[in-house]
Scaffold this motif. Structure first.
Motif, mmCIF file in Angstrom:
data_model
loop_
_atom_site.group_PDB
_atom_site.id
_atom_site.type_symbol
_atom_site.label_atom_id
_atom_site.label_comp_id
_atom_site.label_asym_id
_atom_site.label_seq_id
_atom_site.Cartn_x
_atom_site.Cartn_y
_atom_site.Cartn_z
ATOM 1 N N GLY A 154 33.165 35.984 37.301
ATOM 2 C CA GLY A 154 33.508 37.209 38.012
ATOM 3 C C GLY A 154 33.569 37.004 39.511
ATOM 4 N N SER A 157 36.607 34.863 40.341
ATOM 5 C CA SER A 157 37.838 35.648 40.207
ATOM 6 C C SER A 157 38.029 36.597 41.390
ATOM 7 N N LEU A 171 38.081 34.754 32.692
ATOM 8 C CA LEU A 171 37.637 35.069 31.329
ATOM 9 C C LEU A 171 36.373 34.321 30.971
ATOM 10 N N CYS A 172 35.737 34.813 29.920
ATOM 11 C CA CYS A 172 34.408 34.349 29.537
ATOM 12 C C CYS A 172 34.297 34.471 28.024
ATOM 13 N N ASN A 201 30.984 40.312 34.940
ATOM 14 C CA ASN A 201 30.803 39.080 34.170
ATOM 15 C C ASN A 201 29.315 38.768 34.017
ATOM 16 N N VAL A 204 27.933 42.714 31.305
ATOM 17 C CA VAL A 204 28.883 43.653 30.691
ATOM 18 C C VAL A 204 28.198 44.404 29.554
ATOM 19 N N VAL A 334 39.268 41.179 26.733
ATOM 20 C CA VAL A 334 38.233 41.460 27.730
ATOM 21 C C VAL A 334 38.316 40.366 28.787
ATOM 22 N N VAL A 335 38.599 40.781 30.023
ATOM 23 C CA VAL A 335 38.863 39.814 31.088
ATOM 24 C C VAL A 335 38.191 40.264 32.386
ATOM 25 N N ASN A 336 38.204 39.358 33.358
ATOM 26 C CA ASN A 336 37.752 39.672 34.708
ATOM 27 C C ASN A 336 38.982 39.942 35.549
ATOM 28 N N GLU A 353 34.524 43.166 34.657
ATOM 29 C CA GLU A 353 34.830 42.633 33.327
ATOM 30 C C GLU A 353 34.996 43.829 32.407
ATOM 31 N N CYS A 354 36.174 43.931 31.796
ATOM 32 C CA CYS A 354 36.443 45.111 30.972
ATOM 33 C C CYS A 354 37.577 44.818 29.993
#
Length: 437
Positions: A154, A157, A171-172, A201, A204, A334-336, A353-354
């Motif tokens: 996060g 990013s 991403l995670c 991140n 979440v 689900v990404v940052n 992150e959502c």
């Protein structure tokens, strides 16, 4: 995105995770026409890079795919003409991570690689390097997408969004791991779940969970409070208090244990560090045995032992994202990504992150709106820490560094914040030129 042969540049290609990435490419070859994978690493990682590229070539050959595998130290050559640049590197290697874990423990503070002072140290080392990579992408492949897996994802990013023009998504594997664990406890297929993720991140929450349209949030919280498996391989599974989970009324991620159960997690870390070594020291042994496996000239697939490394679902998270962008799938991942109003109490330029809709145009976060005070206090405090850390990393600013640690919920007082910071700057001096001027 134009149709045709795809080139993937993997920065940190000598990582032990890379075989999972290769497997993910080969599983999706019908819809992702990858023609070149160029693995890049630094010269100190030459042996690992050679082992990984040889294994990758055997994996490609086994399935008869028409993919050229390249490996080099020439980052610019890898980036030139790439459609996707995937970043998965660790500045300073596992030795630096071990320091990130050990330094805070000296002061009775959580020592973890992405959360607390350990994550702060990693961000200081990582952000200048990722911005350097971004300058190469801007020059050599301005239309490429950078998919960042490098932790703290996060923070990295947000630094990229603020200080470069690169098209980037972070991403995670934590959200997809949470989805898999919830599907296991509910006895259903992951595709039948709808999970509303919101937060940062490694911080979440699943705000709501549905199974085939039925709200199952309370049921999942009850199962987690009753001891259902809900952690990652790299995080001690301290049991959750069922009364707390009911009061929280949102499903926490495994990393929340560090914030909500700090004393118990710290005690376990100290005991583990004294007995088996820190997580990084344990991973060094795992990596050694993995690379011995990878060397086997008869091995031509991802070995099962890689799952013990702690990065489960890594290739699914990253390659599903490539698939969504390349094939304009407009699917939810689900990404940052930049907040842009999704969480209405955070600034638009904050990375959150959502759940987001992903297509060839990028990522659009799904609006969450008002979050409960149960969540927002911790959320805002960690975001303040993140924003200060980014400025500290970019500008080599001691004052911002001190305030970042002072704002981190895992650092109990200023005396320890200052002592930890001074240790971090001294031990990491070779990787922090921005602080030397």
């Amino acid at each position: 995105m134009p149709r045709g042969a795809l080139k993937l540049a993997i920065i940190g290609g000598g990582s032990s995770y890379t075989p999972e990435l290769v497997e993910g490419v080969l599983k999706r070859i019908e819809r992702l026409p990858v023609k070149e994978m160029h693995f890049v690493d630094i010269e100190q990682g030459a042996e690992k890079l050679e082992i990984i590229s040889s294994l990758a070539k055997r994996m490609v050959e086994k399935v008869g795919a028409d993919i050229e595998v390249k490996a080099s130290f020439d980052r610019r050559a890898a980036i030139a003409g790439a459609d996707f640049v995937m970043t998965q590197f660790r500045v300073g290697g596992l030795n630096a991570r071990a320091n990130d874990e050990r330094i805070p423990l000296k002061y009775d503070v959580i020592g973890q690689e992405t959360t607390g002072p350990g994550g702060f140290a990693k961000a200081l080392r990582t952000i200048p390097v990722i911005l350097d990579i971004c300058r190469d992408i801007e020059e050599l492949s301005p239309d490429a997408w950078m998919l960042n897996f490098t932790n703290p994802a996060g923070l990295v990013s947000e630094a990229v969004a603020k200080y470069s023009k690169v098209k980037s998504i972070g991403l995670c594997n934590v959200p997809v791991s949470m989805e898999m664990m919830i599907s296991e406890m509910m006895g259903c297929e992951p595709k039948d779940l709808q999970l509303e993720f919101a937060g940062l991140n490694h911080l979440v929450w699943v705000k709501k969970a549905w199974l085939n349209g039925e709200d199952i949030t309370e049921e999942v919280l009850a199962k987690v409070g009753d001891g259902a498996n809900f952690s990652m391989k790299n995080i001690f599974e301290e049991p959750w208090d069922p009364d707390f989970l009911r009061a929280l009324n949102a499903i926490p991620c495994p990393y929340h244990r560090y914030f909500y159960q700090t004393d118990a997690m710290l005690a376990e870390e100290k005991e583990s560090a004294a007995d088996k070594g820190t997580r990084a020291e344990q991973v060094m042994k795992t990596e050694q045995s993995l690379f011995e496996l990878y060397k086997n000239p008869d091995l031509n697939e991802k070995p099962k032992e890689l799952e013990e490394r702690g990065g489960a679902y890594y290739s699914d998270a990253s390659l599903n994202l490539v698939d969504a962008i390349y094939n304009n799938k407009n699917s939810i991942h689900v990404v940052n990504v930049l907040n842009n109003g999704a969480i209405n109490t955070l600034p638009d330029d904050a990375v959150i992150e959502c759940s987001a809709v992903i297509g060839s145009w990028g990522a659009k976060p799904l609006a969450v709106g008002e979050l409960s005070p149960n969540i927002t206090g911790l959320l805002h405090q960690v975001k303040a820490y993140e924003q200060l850390t980014i400025e500290a990393a970019v500008h080599g600013d001691y004052d911002k560094s001190l305030m970042a640690l002072a704002n981190n919920p895992l650092v109990p007082d200023i005396a320890r914040a200052k002592a930890i910071l001074d240790d971090i700057l001294e031990v990491n001096a070779p990787y922090l030129p921005q602080f030397s001027s």
